[in-house]
Design an enzyme around this catalytic site. Structure first.
Site, PDB file in Angstrom:
ATOM      1  N   GLY A 188       0.806  -1.205  -0.036  1.00 40.18           N
ATOM      2  CA  GLY A 188       0.134  -0.028   0.258  1.00 40.18           C
ATOM      3  C   GLY A 188       1.163   0.808  -0.426  1.00 40.18           C
ATOM      4  O   GLY A 188       1.425   0.990   0.850  1.00 40.18           O
ATOM      5  N   GLY A 216      -0.915   4.759   0.363  1.00 39.22           N
ATOM      6  CA  GLY A 216      -2.074   5.225   0.841  1.00 39.22           C
ATOM      7  C   GLY A 216      -1.148   5.903   1.650  1.00 39.22           C
ATOM      8  O   GLY A 216       0.441   5.727   1.586  1.00 39.22           O
ATOM      9  N   HIS A 226     -21.698   8.939   5.198  1.00 30.95           N
ATOM     10  CA  HIS A 226     -21.219  10.052   4.965  1.00 30.95           C
ATOM     11  C   HIS A 226     -22.346  10.525   4.897  1.00 30.95           C
ATOM     12  O   HIS A 226     -23.312  10.007   3.835  1.00 30.95           O
ATOM     13  CB  HIS A 226     -20.169  10.365   4.335  1.00 30.95           C
ATOM     14  CG  HIS A 226     -19.629  11.403   4.815  1.00 30.95           C
ATOM     15  ND1 HIS A 226     -20.250  12.308   4.246  1.00 30.95           N
ATOM     16  CD2 HIS A 226     -18.254  11.868   5.215  1.00 30.95           C
ATOM     17  CE1 HIS A 226     -19.071  13.563   4.527  1.00 30.95           C
ATOM     18  NE2 HIS A 226     -17.963  12.977   5.454  1.00 30.95           N
ATOM     19  N   SER A 258     -17.005  17.774   1.126  1.00 30.45           N
ATOM     20  CA  SER A 258     -16.856  17.075   1.577  1.00 30.45           C
ATOM     21  C   SER A 258     -17.362  17.938   3.335  1.00 30.45           C
ATOM     22  O   SER A 258     -18.047  18.674   3.134  1.00 30.45           O
ATOM     23  CB  SER A 258     -15.186  18.005   1.978  1.00 30.45           C
ATOM     24  OG  SER A 258     -15.033  18.065   3.391  1.00 30.45           O
ATOM     25  N   ARG A 283     -20.729  12.675  12.380  1.00 22.64           N
ATOM     26  CA  ARG A 283     -21.596  12.016  10.423  1.00 22.64           C
ATOM     27  C   ARG A 283     -22.712  10.392  11.005  1.00 22.64           C
ATOM     28  O   ARG A 283     -23.644  10.841  10.067  1.00 22.64           O
ATOM     29  CB  ARG A 283     -20.544  11.093  10.231  1.00 22.64           C
ATOM     30  CG  ARG A 283     -19.623  12.005   9.484  1.00 22.64           C
ATOM     31  CD  ARG A 283     -18.088  11.168   8.982  1.00 22.64           C
ATOM     32  NE  ARG A 283     -17.392  12.285   8.533  1.00 22.64           N
ATOM     33  CZ  ARG A 283     -16.619  12.148   7.842  1.00 22.64           C
ATOM     34  NH1 ARG A 283     -15.796  11.094   7.423  1.00 22.64           N
ATOM     35  NH2 ARG A 283     -15.958  13.398   7.224  1.00 22.64           N
ATOM     36  N   ARG A 331     -16.565   6.611  12.872  1.00 22.26           N
ATOM     37  CA  ARG A 331     -14.743   7.961  13.100  1.00 22.26           C
ATOM     38  C   ARG A 331     -14.988   9.333  12.831  1.00 22.26           C
ATOM     39  O   ARG A 331     -16.236  10.072  12.107  1.00 22.26           O
ATOM     40  CB  ARG A 331     -14.177   7.665  11.841  1.00 22.26           C
ATOM     41  CG  ARG A 331     -13.533   7.688  11.127  1.00 22.26           C
ATOM     42  CD  ARG A 331     -12.104   7.971  10.457  1.00 22.26           C
ATOM     43  NE  ARG A 331     -12.574   7.988   9.392  1.00 22.26           N
ATOM     44  CZ  ARG A 331     -13.189   9.032   8.136  1.00 22.26           C
ATOM     45  NH1 ARG A 331     -12.357  10.449   8.702  1.00 22.26           N
ATOM     46  NH2 ARG A 331     -13.341   9.283   7.033  1.00 22.26           N
TER      47      ARG A 331
HETATM   48  C1  LIG Z   1     -14.248  10.531  -0.870  1.00 22.19           C
HETATM   49  C2  LIG Z   1     -13.470  10.897   0.572  1.00 22.19           C
HETATM   50  C3  LIG Z   1     -12.953  12.025   1.262  1.00 22.19           C
HETATM   51  C4  LIG Z   1     -11.963  12.266   2.474  1.00 22.19           C
HETATM   52  N1  LIG Z   1     -11.704  13.195   2.419  1.00 22.19           N
HETATM   53  C5  LIG Z   1     -10.974  12.522   4.286  1.00 22.19           C
HETATM   54  C6  LIG Z   1     -10.229  13.822   4.581  1.00 22.19           C
HETATM   55  O1  LIG Z   1     -10.653  15.031   4.911  1.00 22.19           O
HETATM   56  N2  LIG Z   1     -10.280  13.777   5.378  1.00 22.19           N
HETATM   57  C7  LIG Z   1      -9.870  12.344   6.447  1.00 22.19           C
HETATM   58  O2  LIG Z   1      -9.288  12.417   7.291  1.00 22.19           O
HETATM   59  N3  LIG Z   1      -9.964  11.375   5.685  1.00 22.19           N
HETATM   60  C8  LIG Z   1     -11.250  11.230   4.525  1.00 22.19           C
HETATM   61  N4  LIG Z   1     -11.230  10.836   4.359  1.00 22.19           N
HETATM   62  C9  LIG Z   1     -10.648   9.118   4.455  1.00 22.19           C
HETATM   63  C10 LIG Z   1      -9.399   8.951   3.494  1.00 22.19           C
HETATM   64  O3  LIG Z   1      -8.953   9.745   2.947  1.00 22.19           O
HETATM   65  C11 LIG Z   1      -8.699   7.461   4.008  1.00 22.19           C
HETATM   66  O4  LIG Z   1      -9.620   6.460   5.021  1.00 22.19           O
HETATM   67  C12 LIG Z   1      -7.193   7.117   3.828  1.00 22.19           C
HETATM   68  O5  LIG Z   1      -6.952   7.692   3.117  1.00 22.19           O
HETATM   69  C13 LIG Z   1      -6.597   5.741   3.627  1.00 22.19           C
HETATM   70  O6  LIG Z   1      -5.035   5.541   3.332  1.00 22.19           O
HETATM   71  P1  LIG Z   1      -5.176   4.312   3.557  1.00 22.19           P
HETATM   72  O7  LIG Z   1      -3.580   4.981   3.526  1.00 22.19           O
HETATM   73  O8  LIG Z   1      -5.176   3.927   5.030  1.00 22.19           O
HETATM   74  O9  LIG Z   1      -5.338   3.682   2.405  1.00 22.19           O
HETATM   75  P2  LIG Z   1      -5.484   3.856   0.862  1.00 22.19           P
HETATM   76  O10 LIG Z   1      -4.937   5.381   0.586  1.00 22.19           O
HETATM   77  O11 LIG Z   1      -6.886   3.688  -0.038  1.00 22.19           O
HETATM   78  O12 LIG Z   1      -4.455   3.424   0.581  1.00 22.19           O
HETATM   79  C14 LIG Z   1      -4.942   1.757   0.097  1.00 22.19           C
HETATM   80  C15 LIG Z   1      -3.171   0.750  -1.071  1.00 22.19           C
HETATM   81  O13 LIG Z   1      -3.124   0.215  -1.347  1.00 22.19           O
HETATM   82  C16 LIG Z   1      -3.178  -0.564  -2.073  1.00 22.19           C
HETATM   83  N5  LIG Z   1      -4.125  -1.315  -2.183  1.00 22.19           N
HETATM   84  C17 LIG Z   1      -4.631  -2.419  -2.262  1.00 22.19           C
HETATM   85  N6  LIG Z   1      -4.691  -3.273  -2.127  1.00 22.19           N
HETATM   86  C18 LIG Z   1      -3.809  -3.666  -2.549  1.00 22.19           C
HETATM   87  C19 LIG Z   1      -3.150  -5.205  -2.499  1.00 22.19           C
HETATM   88  N7  LIG Z   1      -3.757  -6.313  -2.840  1.00 22.19           N
HETATM   89  N8  LIG Z   1      -1.939  -5.224  -3.307  1.00 22.19           N
HETATM   90  C20 LIG Z   1      -1.239  -4.229  -3.555  1.00 22.19           C
HETATM   91  N9  LIG Z   1      -1.736  -2.979  -2.984  1.00 22.19           N
HETATM   92  C21 LIG Z   1      -2.716  -3.018  -2.803  1.00 22.19           C
HETATM   93  C22 LIG Z   1      -3.224   0.702  -2.960  1.00 22.19           C
HETATM   94  O14 LIG Z   1      -2.390   0.243  -3.959  1.00 22.19           O
HETATM   95  C23 LIG Z   1      -3.661   1.527  -1.780  1.00 22.19           C
HETATM   96  O15 LIG Z   1      -1.944   1.928  -2.243  1.00 22.19           O
HETATM   97  C24 LIG Z   1     -12.004  10.506   2.390  1.00 22.19           C
HETATM   98  C25 LIG Z   1     -12.699   9.706   1.975  1.00 22.19           C
HETATM   99  C26 LIG Z   1     -12.749   9.439   0.847  1.00 22.19           C
HETATM  100  C27 LIG Z   1     -13.299   8.353  -0.390  1.00 22.19           C
END
Ligand SMILES: Cc1cc2nc3c(=O)[nH]c(=O)nc-3n(C[C@H](O)[C@H](O)[C@H](O)COP(=O)(O)OP(=O)(O)OC[C@H]3O[C@@H](n4cnc5c(N)ncnc54)[C@H](O)[C@@H]3O)c2cc1C
Length: 664
Positions: A47, A49, A273, A291, A344, A460
């Site tokens: 990942g 993200g 949401h 948002s 929310r 959350r």
């Molecule tokens: C529209 C929207 C707006 C939001 N706004 C906010 C905000 O303003 N503030 C806030 O705090 N939160 C917000 N959130 C929530 C927040 O964005 C997410 O919870 C957070 O970004 C998740 O981050 P993460 O790194 O855990 O996962 P992600 O960002 O989902 O990253 C997942 C990673 O895993 C990789 N991956 C997945 N499966 C596999 C696999 N099997 N093999 C290899 N790689 C894989 C993907 O390629 C990616 O790189 C928002 C969410 C959405 C949908």
């Protein structure tokens, strides 16, 4: 039906001592890896993200050899870039009484007292480090005229603690993390594998020792070994088909870990949401979030009179033709202390309640207004554009309505075109169970960011996901993983020729062959959409025991359809997006059933989990602390068996558990 396993005990490894000292004590007594040994130790981070990129960059900088995987063509395209509104921290820059304790308290209360206290306190503590780290990376947070970082408010808080970069906070934070990651790639400490999907975790002698990944471009399966595996693969919201999540979001990695023995915790805690653009037809495959930050200046309302609502639904009346006295600002009416900034879950249920009673404002009857007239009249359109310009533009692009357009004037009051919004699936608080060290129930396997269950309880608060993801990646995991790795340098590098790797690769390959050979008639999307309907209808915003049982039954029937009538074109070789989606759908079925089992076993309402049988006379969630004050952990029992429940009791010492109150 699912059974309970009372006998198995869970060790969450929460350090002794008062909650405010646990993290400091942990760091003081922690076993660190000898710097020379770091060079010998490999860590897989799946990942990129915010959680994954920050963890990979930090571990690389500390000297470990990191193998970092993502399914996109660049780490910068992870779903985290979608985050709009902001990230919380207890800096108290506004001097409005904020503190680490207050952020801790708000988060525990926001989560309806179902989060682990010790984890949340640590999160609140490190929140301030995150802002410093990101500013040092050059993240362009909004600033006041005098240069101080600006803040706005998010739901569930009466202070202003949300740091933001217009409506693109996630993107800017990810660019910051990506620059740190790139520096480590350049230094040779992180090796990036883009367009690779983890298909399985490999367990050797009871420990996570590697993964099987599919090169998504060539279709080839490859083996990777390491001393520890970290998954940071995001949430499972797309089990509902329509959600605000990016289309590629999936839970395959998490579900494979679950099948290999990692517990899945609190899966029924799904966030809906309140401010999303309403569904507008059955050809849609994605929903768009507006948002939560908009609730700082936007007021949510429906008409007071049913006849006005009817006319709005028929299209013979427009929102801006309804004068102030005929508008019901129902959140301000019901929750005077927090108004439009209630959490929310509370805002979503209130919108549903109004729409269920017939007050919905669009042709489907499933929408409420989010109106900026009062703020534009008070502060001017330019101020609104500065705060939310890209969100207004996004709304216009999708609906052809610009929320800042002047539409009417009644008795000297100017009315601007409002947005229409409705609740939608957005975030999953549940996820892979982890202990205080973010280690799953499989030794050597860690889970961070949205894919774990750790900090948000049953709901959350806005702007807390980025805070948790970056806390895990920059500040928690880099410490805690060392406790595990400290012993690992004595092991020679694990060979990927071991029978465990061989068997895992073969199982993945067989599964791909099985899916391709079904050769039925239905596309992945058509079945996924049907699963989504079942999830929304029976496992969505309002749940009942009867509905959940029906939902589970329907999912089982649909899964049979998937196993016998799926059509996946193409072959295993080369790029095959349909095949990849089929794997994701297979795992959404497993996750969907888990959500339903958990919801059925929890005979109470709390946060995002609302059982209609358990509500107060005013329609508020009714918890049952006597019987359900625990983390519900589910253990996989096999493909044709229901999962078993193991309970991790919650222990609160600093916060008094009480009924949530946002009214006064
Ligand atoms: C529209 C929207 C707006 C939001 N706004 C906010 C905000 O303003 N503030 C806030 O705090 N939160 C917000 N959130 C929530 C927040 O964005 C997410 O919870 C957070 O970004 C998740 O981050 P993460 O790194 O855990 O996962 P992600 O960002 O989902 O990253 C997942 C990673 O895993 C990789 N991956 C997945 N499966 C596999 C696999 N099997 N093999 C290899 N790689 C894989 C993907 O390629 C990616 O790189 C928002 C969410 C959405 C949908």
């Amino acid at each position: 039906m699912a059974t309970e396993k009372e006998t198995k005990k869970i060790d969450s490894r929460i350090p002794e001592g008062p909650v405010a000292e646990k993290w400091t004590n942990y760091k003081a007594h922690q076993r660190l890896v000898n710097p020379k040994n770091k060079l010998k130790l490999d860590v897989i981070v799946v990942g990129t993200g915010l959680a994954g990129a920050s963890a990979a960059a930090s571990l690389g900088e500390m000297g470990f050899n990191v193998l970092n995987f993502c399914i996109q063509d660049s780490p910068r395209r992870a779903h985290s870039i979608a985050a709009q509104g902001g990230i919380n921290a207890a800096k108290n820059y506004q001097n409005d009484g904020d503190s680490v304790y207050r952020l801790f308290y708000d988060t525990v209360k926001g989560g309806d007292y179902r989060a682990r206290e010790a984890n949340v306190y640590r999160l609140a503590e490190v929140s301030n480090n995150i802002i410093d780290q990101c500013v040092a990376q050059g993240v362009p947070f909004a600033r006041e005229y005098g240069g101080m970082l600006a803040n706005r408010s998010f739901g569930g808080a009466q202070v202003s603690r949300t740091f933001y970069a217009k409506g693109q906070t996630g993107q800017q934070l990810l660019l910051g993390a990506y620059s740190s990651l790139s520096a480590q790639v350049q230094a040779g400490k992180v090796k990036l594998f883009t367009r690779y999907e983890m298909e399985d975790v490999v367990i050797v002698d009871g420990r996570a020792r590697g993964i099987i990944a599919k090169n998504l471009v060539t279709g080839k399966l490859e083996r990777f070994s390491a001393n520890a595996v970290v998954i940071a693969t995001g949430g499972y919201g797309n089990a509902y088909f329509l959600s605000t999540n990016a289309m590629g979001c999936n839970c395959t990695a998490a579900v494979q870990c679950y099948r290999k023995g990692a517990y899945m915790a609190n899966p029924s805690y799904v966030q809906i949401h309140p401010t999303c653009i309403p569904v507008h037809g059955d050809k849609q495959s994605k929903l768009t979030l507006m948002s939560e930050s908009l609730r700082n200046d936007g007021r949510i309302w429906v008409p007071k009179k049913l006849e006005d609502a009817k006319k709005l639904q028929e299209g013979t009346l427009q929102g801006w033709e309804i004068p102030e006295e005929d508008r019901d600002y129902y959140l301000e009416r019901r929750y005077p202390a927090f108004g439009n900034l209630v959490p929310r879950d509370v805002a979503s249920r209130a919108a549903k309640e109004r729409c269920d009673k017939g007050f919905g404002v669009n042709n489907t009857g499933l929408a409420v207004f989010l109106d900026f007239s009062e703020s534009i009249n008070r502060l001017g359109l330019d101020a609104m554009k500065q705060r939310y310009g890209n969100l207004f533009d996004m709304y216009e692009e999708i609906t052809d309505v610009y929320p800042g357009d002047l539409a009417n004037e009644i008795n000297g009051v100017k009315y601007y075109k409002p947005m229409m919004i409705y609740p939608a699936i957005h975030y999953t608080m549940g996820g892979v169970w982890v202990d205080y060290e973010l280690q799953t129930s499989i030794p050597g396997l860690f889970a961070i960011g949205e894919c774990n269950f750790s900090d948000h309880g049953a709901n959350r608060l806005g702007a807390s996901a980025l805070m948790q993801g970056l806390a895990d990646g920059y500040f928690v995991l880099p410490y805690t993983i060392q406790n595990y790795l400290a012993d690992q340098a004595i092991w020679p590098r694990i060979s990927t020729d071991l029978p465990e790797f061989e068997a895992a690769e073969k199982a993945v390959d067989d599964e791909l062959t099985r899916l391709l050979n079904i050769k039925g008639k239905r596309s992945v999307d058509s079945i996924h959409k049907e699963l989504g309907h079942i999830m929304w209808e029976y496992v969505g915003m309002g749940r009942t025991a009867e509905g959940l049982k029906t939902g589970i039954q329907k999912m089982k029937e649909l899964q049979k359809e998937f196993d016998t009538n799926l059509f996946v074109p193409g072959s295993k070789e080369g790029l095959n997006v349909e095949l990849d989606k089929a794997i994701h759908l297979r795992d959404f079925f497993t996750m969907g059933e888990l959500v339903a089992h958990d919801a059925l076993s929890r005979n109470e309402s709390c946060g995002g989990h609302f059982r209609e049988e358990y509500q107060t006379e005013e329609g508020e969630a009714k918890r049952d602390d006597e019987n359900y004050f625990y983390v519900g952990c589910w253990e996989y029992q096999g493909a044709d068996k229901d999962p078993e429940l193991i309970k991790e009791p919650l222990e609160y010492e600093a916060i008094k558990v009480q009924t949530r109150n946002y009214k006064n």
